[in-house]
Design a protein around this motif. Structure first.
Motif, PDB file in Angstrom:
ATOM      1  N   UNK A  62       0.834  -1.199   0.000  1.00  0.00           N
ATOM      2  CA  UNK A  62       0.000   0.000   0.000  1.00  0.00           C
ATOM      3  C   UNK A  62       0.867   1.247   0.000  1.00  0.00           C
ATOM      4  N   UNK A  63       0.332   2.325  -0.549  1.00  0.00           N
ATOM      5  CA  UNK A  63       1.090   3.574  -0.690  1.00  0.00           C
ATOM      6  C   UNK A  63       0.432   4.765  -0.015  1.00  0.00           C
ATOM      7  N   UNK A  64      -0.832   4.615   0.407  1.00  0.00           N
ATOM      8  CA  UNK A  64      -1.596   5.745   0.927  1.00  0.00           C
ATOM      9  C   UNK A  64      -1.889   5.558   2.416  1.00  0.00           C
ATOM     10  N   UNK A  65      -2.135   6.700   3.109  1.00  0.00           N
ATOM     11  CA  UNK A  65      -2.475   6.665   4.519  1.00  0.00           C
ATOM     12  C   UNK A  65      -3.858   7.288   4.746  1.00  0.00           C
ATOM     13  N   UNK A  66      -4.900   6.479   4.635  1.00  0.00           N
ATOM     14  CA  UNK A  66      -6.252   7.011   4.869  1.00  0.00           C
ATOM     15  C   UNK A  66      -6.449   7.360   6.330  1.00  0.00           C
ATOM     16  N   UNK A  67      -7.397   8.273   6.577  1.00  0.00           N
ATOM     17  CA  UNK A  67      -7.771   8.669   7.934  1.00  0.00           C
ATOM     18  C   UNK A  67      -9.276   8.520   8.067  1.00  0.00           C
ATOM     19  N   UNK A  68      -9.696   7.725   9.035  1.00  0.00           N
ATOM     20  CA  UNK A  68     -11.126   7.485   9.271  1.00  0.00           C
ATOM     21  C   UNK A  68     -11.845   7.007   8.012  1.00  0.00           C
ATOM     22  N   UNK A  69     -11.195   6.121   7.274  1.00  0.00           N
ATOM     23  CA  UNK A  69     -11.810   5.518   6.100  1.00  0.00           C
ATOM     24  C   UNK A  69     -11.838   6.389   4.870  1.00  0.00           C
ATOM     25  N   UNK A  70     -11.134   7.528   4.894  1.00  0.00           N
ATOM     26  CA  UNK A  70     -11.120   8.445   3.757  1.00  0.00           C
ATOM     27  C   UNK A  70      -9.695   8.792   3.363  1.00  0.00           C
ATOM     28  N   UNK A  71      -9.490   9.051   2.077  1.00  0.00           N
ATOM     29  CA  UNK A  71      -8.244   9.625   1.603  1.00  0.00           C
ATOM     30  C   UNK A  71      -8.380  11.131   1.587  1.00  0.00           C
ATOM     31  N   UNK A  72      -7.370  11.833   2.013  1.00  0.00           N
ATOM     32  CA  UNK A  72      -7.405  13.281   1.965  1.00  0.00           C
ATOM     33  C   UNK A  72      -7.604  13.742   0.529  1.00  0.00           C
TER      34      UNK A  72
END
Length: 545
Positions: A62-72
């Protein structure tokens, strides 16, 4: 060495049938693990297992860090970088040998998300989404557009214009497994096209609710055409812009321990308690900021169209349209289907239809729990069609069903929509409901029970130990969409040997063409539903309910 099964435990209930007199007694006992097999009319189906480590051809981090189930929003605000992980995932699948798996894993610095546009599965290759990993769909309509330039809008053109997020053609021995998530991001604002920066996929879909003249152009989450032996195991599918899981022309589908959830907590409030003015039906010209199951249109859960030897077991579905829609619009129809030990929440029911042209047969629903949360669109079990797309539906059995908070617990309707040109009449025969217990609804009491058919093709249905607590369902009502003026109509009812709690009302007030065979000889206790209902949030942290 055999791989271990999913570590997550699911709730199940044991169902025991007492044959002979056709009396069905159901005992439910909460357990902590699912059974390792399900008996179907075509044989025993064992619980799938995850691939062994040595069968992984490539791990894609994986390459992304979602927060609370969302991508910025900044991650893909630039449409040219809307799907950065597509190439890595697709290349891994394309180069994976038959019999092996591509595994999507957590990144070296704790990254848990991948952001992708459409990808194509390969025959003989499994996509394994590891625990803690979420595959996020691009919110750029151009990534899905099939060349018509329509994806991401609603207009009067009814042509298919969007490729699905995940697709496959003539797949043999393929599947998607693991404890990860595939998220369609249906409530995220689009980045290109006429609705860029103003509407989400679900806002686009809701335009069809406001006007019957327009068609939404949104992508499906998974669409597989042709093949055999496709497996879904353990994965969560959520927030699809359109239908979640669609199959057509497959022989052999096993969906075990999956979850379908729309909208997830990322796009709503706990309990779907959206504030006034934040949902699509109250927003004009701008996008919504909160969604409920009633406002995410056409988000069917599991649609095994034109397929045979289909098993869905130990799964959970809450969505904005049919939980399940078994269709038969072309080809050789749908036959040999089993739905066992499943839990349904918001949605329009475990349905057959509306396309039944080529026939549906040999279908069993066993040990089903439906909690409709008093939604105005909640349905339990349903067979639906009309005289423009009807055919023979036969050999369908429902046994061991617990229902509560549902507006329409029982629907058998040959007049699902108005038919101007009547060329393909529906015919529902040999339908059996055995061991059905409705515990009532605070909003709708006993709800509605619809039995409507054509005189030439009467509904043939047997009800055995079908009991409603308190208020009984409204079965005698006005007709609709060209049906006889009073319902039930054109139905042959067979009652017994177990009690049918609303039989007297049916016998005293009904429309034409209704006959009764009353063989009630026993008064069994209703199906025990005391341990049947579980909160969706107890099996999914993403659930608002």
């Amino acid at each position: 060495m055999k791989a271990k099964s999913l570590s997550q435990k699911v709730l199940s209930r044991a169902v025991c049938a007492t044959l002979g007199t056709m009396m069905f007694a159901t005992a439910f006992a909460a357990t902590t693990t699912s059974s390792s097999s399900v008996q179907t009319s075509w044989g025993t189906i064992n619980e799938p297992s995850l691939p062994v480590a040595s069968a992984v051809c490539k791990a894609v981090p994986a390459t992304q860090k979602p927060v609370n189930g969302l991508l910025d929003a900044s991650v893909d605000a630039d449409p040219t970088t809307s799907a950065p992980d597509t190439t890595a995932i697709q290349s891994a699948i394309d180069h994976c040998p038959v019999g092996e798996a591509v595994k999507l894993v957590v990144g070296s610095h704790g990254e848990s998300g991948l952001l992708t546009g459409p990808i194509t599965l390969k025959s003989g290759v499994t996509l394994w989404i590891d625990k803690g990993v979420t595959v996020f769909a691009s919110r750029n309509p151009a990534d899905y557009d099939s060349g018509l330039g329509l994806c991401g809008i609603a207009n009067t053109n009814s042509k298919d214009s969007c490729y699905p997020l995940i697709s496959g053609n003539h797949l043999v021995n393929s599947g998607i497994v693991g404890e990860g998530v595939i998220d369609g991001r249906g409530g995220s604002v689009l980045t290109t096209g006429d609705n860029a920066g103003s509407k989400t996929w679900w806002d686009v879909a809701y335009q069809t609710k406001l006007s019957s003249k327009v068609t939404q152009h949104n992508p499906r989450l998974l669409d597989v055409n042709g093949g055999s032996n496709f497996t879904l195991y353990g994965v969560t599918f959520q927030n699809s812009p359109n239908f979640h899981l669609v199959f057509d022309g497959l022989d052999g589908i096993t969906a075990w321990g999956i979850k379908i959830l729309t909208p997830s907590l990322a796009y709503t409030q706990p309990g779907y308690a959206c504030a006034e003015g934040t949902t699509p039906d109250t927003v004009n010209g701008t996008y919504a900021t909160c969604f409920t199951p009633e406002t995410v249109k056409n988000t069917d859960g599991f649609d095994p169209g034109e397929s045979s030897h289909v098993l869905m077991a130990y799964s959970y579905i809450s969505t904005g349209d049919d939980h399940v829609a078994v269709k038969a619009g072309s080809g050789s129809g749908s036959q040999h289907l089993m739905f066992a030990h499943n839990h349904l929440y918001y949605g329009h029911g475990l349905s057959i239809g509306s396309e039944t042209n080529t026939g549906v047969s040999d279908m069993t629903v066993e040990d089903l729990v439906v909690d409709g949360h008093d939604s105005s669109e909640s349905v339990g079990i349903r067979i639906k069609s009309d005289a423009t797309r009807g055919g023979l539906v036969s050999g369908v059995t429902y046994q061991g069903v617990c229902v509560r908070n549902v507006r329409q617990p029982l629907v058998f309707d040959a007049f699902y929509s108005a038919a101007k040109t009547k060329t393909k009449y529906p015919s529902f025969r040999n339908i059996t409901v055995t061991g059905f217990h409705d515990m009532g609804s605070a909003a709708y009491g006993g709800g509605e029970a619809i039995f409507a058919a054509y005189a030439k093709y009467p509904l043939q249905i047997a009800l055995n130990n079908v009991q409603f607590d308190g208020a009984q369902p409204k079965a005698s009502m006005k007709g609709h969409d060209g049906s006889p003026s009073v319902l039930p109509a054109n139905t042959t009812f067979t009652f017994g040997p177990g009690t049918v709690s609303f039989a007297q009302e049916l016998e005293q007030q009904h429309g034409g063409g209704v006959t009764f065979v009353d063989s009630v000889t026993q008064s069994p206790a209703p199906v025990d539903c005391s341990n049947a209902f579980v909160k969706y949030s107890s099996v999914s942290a993403n659930s608002p309910i």
